[in-house]
Write a protein that holds these residues in place. Structure first.
Motif, short mmCIF file in Angstrom:
data_model
loop_
_atom_site.label_atom_id
_atom_site.label_comp_id
_atom_site.label_asym_id
_atom_site.label_seq_id
_atom_site.Cartn_x
_atom_site.Cartn_y
_atom_site.Cartn_z
N VAL A 104 0.85 -1.18 0.00
CA VAL A 104 0.00 0.00 0.00
C VAL A 104 0.89 1.24 0.00
O VAL A 104 1.70 1.42 0.90
CB VAL A 104 -0.94 0.02 1.22
CG1 VAL A 104 -1.78 1.30 1.23
CG2 VAL A 104 -1.84 -1.21 1.22
N ASP A 105 0.73 2.07 -1.00
CA ASP A 105 1.48 3.31 -1.07
C ASP A 105 1.07 4.24 0.07
O ASP A 105 -0.06 4.18 0.58
CB ASP A 105 1.20 3.99 -2.42
CG ASP A 105 2.08 5.21 -2.64
OD1 ASP A 105 1.64 6.32 -2.27
OD2 ASP A 105 3.19 5.07 -3.18
N GLU A 106 2.02 5.12 0.45
CA GLU A 106 1.74 6.04 1.55
C GLU A 106 0.49 6.89 1.29
O GLU A 106 -0.21 7.29 2.23
CB GLU A 106 2.94 6.96 1.79
CG GLU A 106 4.16 6.24 2.35
CD GLU A 106 5.32 7.19 2.58
OE1 GLU A 106 5.17 8.39 2.29
OE2 GLU A 106 6.37 6.73 3.06
N ALA A 107 0.21 7.17 0.02
CA ALA A 107 -0.96 7.99 -0.31
C ALA A 107 -2.26 7.33 0.11
O ALA A 107 -3.28 8.00 0.29
CB ALA A 107 -0.98 8.29 -1.80
N TYR A 108 -2.25 5.99 0.25
CA TYR A 108 -3.45 5.26 0.64
C TYR A 108 -3.37 4.75 2.08
O TYR A 108 -4.19 3.92 2.49
CB TYR A 108 -3.65 4.06 -0.29
CG TYR A 108 -4.09 4.42 -1.68
CD1 TYR A 108 -4.77 5.61 -1.94
CD2 TYR A 108 -3.83 3.57 -2.76
CE1 TYR A 108 -5.17 5.95 -3.22
CE2 TYR A 108 -4.24 3.88 -4.04
CZ TYR A 108 -4.91 5.08 -4.27
OH TYR A 108 -5.31 5.41 -5.55
#
Length: 407
Positions: A51-55
């Motif tokens: 999971v990317d930090e944006a999510y």
């Protein structure tokens, strides 16, 4: 493989590696950072969920652990990659490219199920499966977003449901059930496009927007255009063409690099003398492709992929066209004298460029940007700044051969 071809291949590899490590042509700012695709693949080695930090707010660490446990209980080779996708990023905003890149960088195994962010519809998912869609993954993941129970679900719940539907293995049936009673033509079109992987954006003005609203919008847009100066039409045309060319060549390069990787993995070590050279070319091509900044680098990835395929087959043939490698494999070699030079170079050319030279016309050349920001033929960029200028994409027999005044 002839001695000359081996020399060309070695020169290209040496110059490329030097450029990657010394100039930043295809490296990140810190010089050692892995590409975006490799970072994701590295993370998936320890957990099936990335999971990317944006999510991170939508899918916090606690939910990531729950998803990982859920996946492990299925016993299926499922991986999840949730990351924002925007045009111009490492995957050109394309979930298909994201999936192919991550798959290529994961430890190879016979089967893989991949659930990723959807590039066409925010907060949606897309499913992939290799070597075949045994678990009906594509439709199963698409169906997850159309169920009543997930209509207002967050990304974590949506992903969990997608995992459950993949495990069930009835994606075709579930998708049909979830979409058969959609309320409006617009919903039907949109959701059908999600499942098929298309965008369908051109349908919306015809389906969901009243004619009066279209008229108002068009009038307002015309007024806004009349109040601000527009760039010259030629600039818009060429900028659009360049962007389209880059997107097209990137897709082509991605496909050829992936094909080389698969061919190399399938090759028999005992009967393929050029396997190591092919693997070296594959590694270099993948790195160039990951960090390509324009057509010259994308063409370099194509050239390396072709060198690798030639090494596998034992019949390398001629390299790509010297003047414009996007023309494809050269058809012959010919002597050419660069402007301002007395000596001639032996270069590989396609039929079109050979005809131009014969008729005393300038061939169509691939361009690059020099250190002053000017657009010039790629081979006029100083060899120390461009491995492509130094090697002519494989045409020049030695790394010391130069163009544009560089020896």
């Amino acid at each position: 493989m002839s001695t000359e071809v081996k020399r060309v291949f070695t020169a290209l590899a040496v110059l490329l590696l030097a450029a990657l490590t010394a100039t930043g042509t295809a490296t990140a700012a810190d010089g050692d950072a892995p590409s975006a695709g490799q970072r994701i693949a590295n993370a998936l080695r320890t957990s099936p969920v990335y999971v990317d930090e944006a999510y991170a707010t939508a899918v916090p660490p606690s939910r990531q652990r729950q998803l990982a446990d859920r996946i492990r209980r299925t016993g299926l080779p499922i991986k999840v990659v949730l990351t924002p996708l925007t045009r111009g990023d490492a995957f050109d905003g394309d979930s298909d490219v994201l999936a192919a890149t991550v798959r290529d960088r994961l430890p190879q195994r016979p089967d893989l199920v991949l659930i990723t962010s959807d590039s066409d519809f925010p907060d949606s998912l897309r499913g992939y499966e290799w070597p075949a869609d045994t678990h009906q993954t594509r439709k199963a993941v698409a169906a997850a977003g159309f169920l009543d129970e997930t209509r207002d679900a967050g990304l974590a719940d949506l992903t969990a449901k997608a995992v459950d539907l993949v495990e069930e293995g009835k994606g075709e049936q579930r998708y049909k059930e979830a979409t058969q009673d959609l309320a409006s033509p617009r919903d039907r079109a949109e959701r059908a496009e999600r499942a098929s992987g298309g965008t369908g954006e051109w349908l919306w003005p015809l389906i969901g927007v009243p004619a009066l609203a279209l008229t108002v919008l068009a009038t307002r847009a015309a007024l806004l255009r009349s109040r601000r100066p527009s760039p010259p039409v030629s600039e818009l045309v060429f900028a659009t063409a360049r962007a389209a060319d880059e997107a097209r060549v990137r897709r082509r390069a991605e496909a050829e690099v992936l094909a080389l990787g698969e061919a190399a993995r399938a090759a028999d070590v005992a009967t393929t003398p050029g396997l190591q050279q092919a693997l070296d070319a594959y590694a270099a091509a993948g790195r160039v492709l990951d960090e390509a900044r324009g057509l010259p680098d994308l063409a370099g990835a194509l050239a390396l992929a072709q060198e690798g395929q030639g090494a596998l087959s034992g019949s390398p043939g001629l390299p790509l066209c010297f003047f414009n490698p996007l023309h494809g494999r050269a058809a012959r070699r010919t002597a050419w004298r660069p402007l301002g030079r007395r000596d001639r170079l032996d270069v590989a050319v396609c039929d079109t460029c050979a005809d131009a030279l014969r008729d005393h016309r300038a061939p169509e050349v691939l361009t690059d940007t020099d250190q002053d920001g000017r657009t010039v033929p790629y081979f006029e960029v100083p060899a120390g700044r461009s491995p492509w200028a130094a090697t002519g994409y494989g045409s020049l027999a030695t790394p010391s051969a130069g163009l544009g005044g560089v020896r």
